[in-house]
Design a protein around this motif. Sequence first.
Motif, PDB file in Angstrom:
ATOM      1  N   TYR A 369     -12.184 -25.365  18.269  1.00 45.35           N
ATOM      2  CA  TYR A 369     -12.383 -26.521  17.388  1.00 45.35           C
ATOM      3  C   TYR A 369     -13.872 -26.728  17.111  1.00 45.35           C
ATOM      4  O   TYR A 369     -14.292 -26.922  15.963  1.00 45.35           O
ATOM      5  N   ASN A 370     -14.686 -26.657  18.158  1.00 49.58           N
ATOM      6  CA  ASN A 370     -16.134 -26.849  17.992  1.00 49.58           C
ATOM      7  C   ASN A 370     -16.792 -25.697  17.248  1.00 49.58           C
ATOM      8  O   ASN A 370     -17.731 -25.908  16.467  1.00 49.58           O
ATOM      9  N   SER A 371     -16.306 -24.480  17.496  1.00 49.11           N
ATOM     10  CA  SER A 371     -16.855 -23.310  16.795  1.00 49.11           C
ATOM     11  C   SER A 371     -16.694 -23.448  15.292  1.00 49.11           C
ATOM     12  O   SER A 371     -17.594 -23.109  14.519  1.00 49.11           O
ATOM     13  N   ALA A 372     -15.543 -23.957  14.882  1.00 49.23           N
ATOM     14  CA  ALA A 372     -15.249 -24.108  13.453  1.00 49.23           C
ATOM     15  C   ALA A 372     -16.155 -25.139  12.793  1.00 49.23           C
ATOM     16  O   ALA A 372     -16.301 -25.146  11.563  1.00 49.23           O
ATOM     17  N   LYS A 373     -16.783 -26.006  13.606  1.00 49.35           N
ATOM     18  CA  LYS A 373     -17.661 -27.030  13.060  1.00 49.35           C
ATOM     19  C   LYS A 373     -19.138 -26.671  13.201  1.00 49.35           C
ATOM     20  O   LYS A 373     -20.003 -27.446  12.796  1.00 49.35           O
ATOM     21  N   THR A 374     -19.426 -25.506  13.781  1.00 55.51           N
ATOM     22  CA  THR A 374     -20.814 -25.147  14.088  1.00 55.51           C
ATOM     23  C   THR A 374     -21.628 -24.842  12.834  1.00 55.51           C
ATOM     24  O   THR A 374     -22.764 -25.290  12.690  1.00 55.51           O
ATOM     25  N   LEU A 375     -21.053 -24.081  11.915  1.00 58.60           N
ATOM     26  CA  LEU A 375     -21.781 -23.693  10.703  1.00 58.60           C
ATOM     27  C   LEU A 375     -21.534 -24.691   9.579  1.00 58.60           C
ATOM     28  O   LEU A 375     -20.462 -25.302   9.512  1.00 58.60           O
ATOM     29  N   PRO A 376     -22.504 -24.834   8.663  1.00 61.15           N
ATOM     30  CA  PRO A 376     -22.206 -25.582   7.437  1.00 61.15           C
ATOM     31  C   PRO A 376     -21.084 -24.863   6.687  1.00 61.15           C
ATOM     32  O   PRO A 376     -21.007 -23.627   6.730  1.00 61.15           O
ATOM     33  N   SER A 377     -20.228 -25.597   6.024  1.00 60.82           N
ATOM     34  CA  SER A 377     -19.099 -24.956   5.335  1.00 60.82           C
ATOM     35  C   SER A 377     -19.578 -24.006   4.243  1.00 60.82           C
ATOM     36  O   SER A 377     -18.889 -23.062   3.873  1.00 60.82           O
ATOM     37  N   ASN A 378     -20.779 -24.239   3.738  1.00 61.80           N
ATOM     38  CA  ASN A 378     -21.344 -23.390   2.683  1.00 61.80           C
ATOM     39  C   ASN A 378     -22.634 -22.745   3.182  1.00 61.80           C
ATOM     40  O   ASN A 378     -23.690 -22.865   2.564  1.00 61.80           O
TER      41      ASN A 378
END
Length: 396
Positions: A369-378
């Motif tokens: 869950y946290n990994s998916a939020k680490t990078l900016p979506s773009n």
Amino acid sequence: MKICYISNLYPPNVLGGAEIIVEKMALELVKRGHESIIITTSPYNKKHVINRDNTTIYQINTTKLYPVYKQTEASGLKKPLWHLFDLWNNATLKEIKKILVEENVDLIHINNFKGLSLSCFKVGKDLNIPVIFESHDFSLICPRANLIRGNNTLCQQRNTVCDQYVKIQRKLLNENVDLLISPSNFMINKFKENQFFNNTSTVKIPLGIEYKCEKSEKSYDTIDITYIGTLGKHKGVHTLIEAFKDIDNDSIRLHIIGKGYDEEEFKEMARKDNRITFHGFIDNKDIREFYNKSNIIVIPSICYDNSPLVIYESFSTGTPVIGSNIGGIPELIEENFNGFLFEPENSESLKEKLLKVINNKELLKKLEYNSAKTLPSNSIDVMVDKLIDEYSKLLN
């Protein structure tokens, strides 16, 4: 504006992540209404010009002994002689000058340069064109580019030959760079320690990927652990195999993707463990499938990795990363948030981290869950926005 990207390799001739990043930068600039040209080495015996994806790719052939893309096949005296010849190449200097004048380029963005020699840095000063150097490895301070000795240990102190080699490179580079870019502070600081770029502006720009950041659906019946990269001891693949083999669990699998010098030795290490699969080289366009299926990606490097593209790609699918606590890796992995760090070349330390996620599915899901939020979506847009901002500062 019109940007010239200089890179010793360029897709489809790929040995690492740097050339993939260069292609992404060039194509994104074109999408935004700018112009990109590429100067790279040639896999042929002569200069070759290709028009593709609204960019012009100049493949020039001035390297002595063997082309860059065959460096993994070279051995014996050829290697040190190649590095000696590659310090300065007037033929390269003349050829690049000719191309830049014909193309009327506004700015030069140099990436990996081995095979084109340090002469490519002088072109900007000669033609009064700003030069950016984006460093992806340690070629300026190590002939092997990775600060690893022949016995696969970290080089803490250069020998006399390497020291002279670096001094010559420092002198030839001179003040020919207007801006140094790196995706990690570690690399910038390493150059400063070695008296490079002391009077040059520097900026950290994290890498960007074109993948949409979207957590993939995972299965937990089998825990799939994956390594993606070069199959060399400096990348610590043997440490990963040792740690994995020492875990007594029939519900785990290790997937090893890539090719390299030590591939056969690694296969021999894994021969009696049918939980380990070698997939060989996988084209980058097909690699996302492995991220989607993996529960954890491992970066077991012994060398000072700069800012591995694999980590960015892994996070874009919500896949946590266990990585060596070395180089620029700790700048990307936050302990117990999007992965874990372990002591380099310590299979027991890696085994301990692997067991944490294998034995605790709730922890694994939290890391995902946290990994998916680490990078900016773009993230690719963020990277290119920062690049364009730096380009504009130099041109204005």
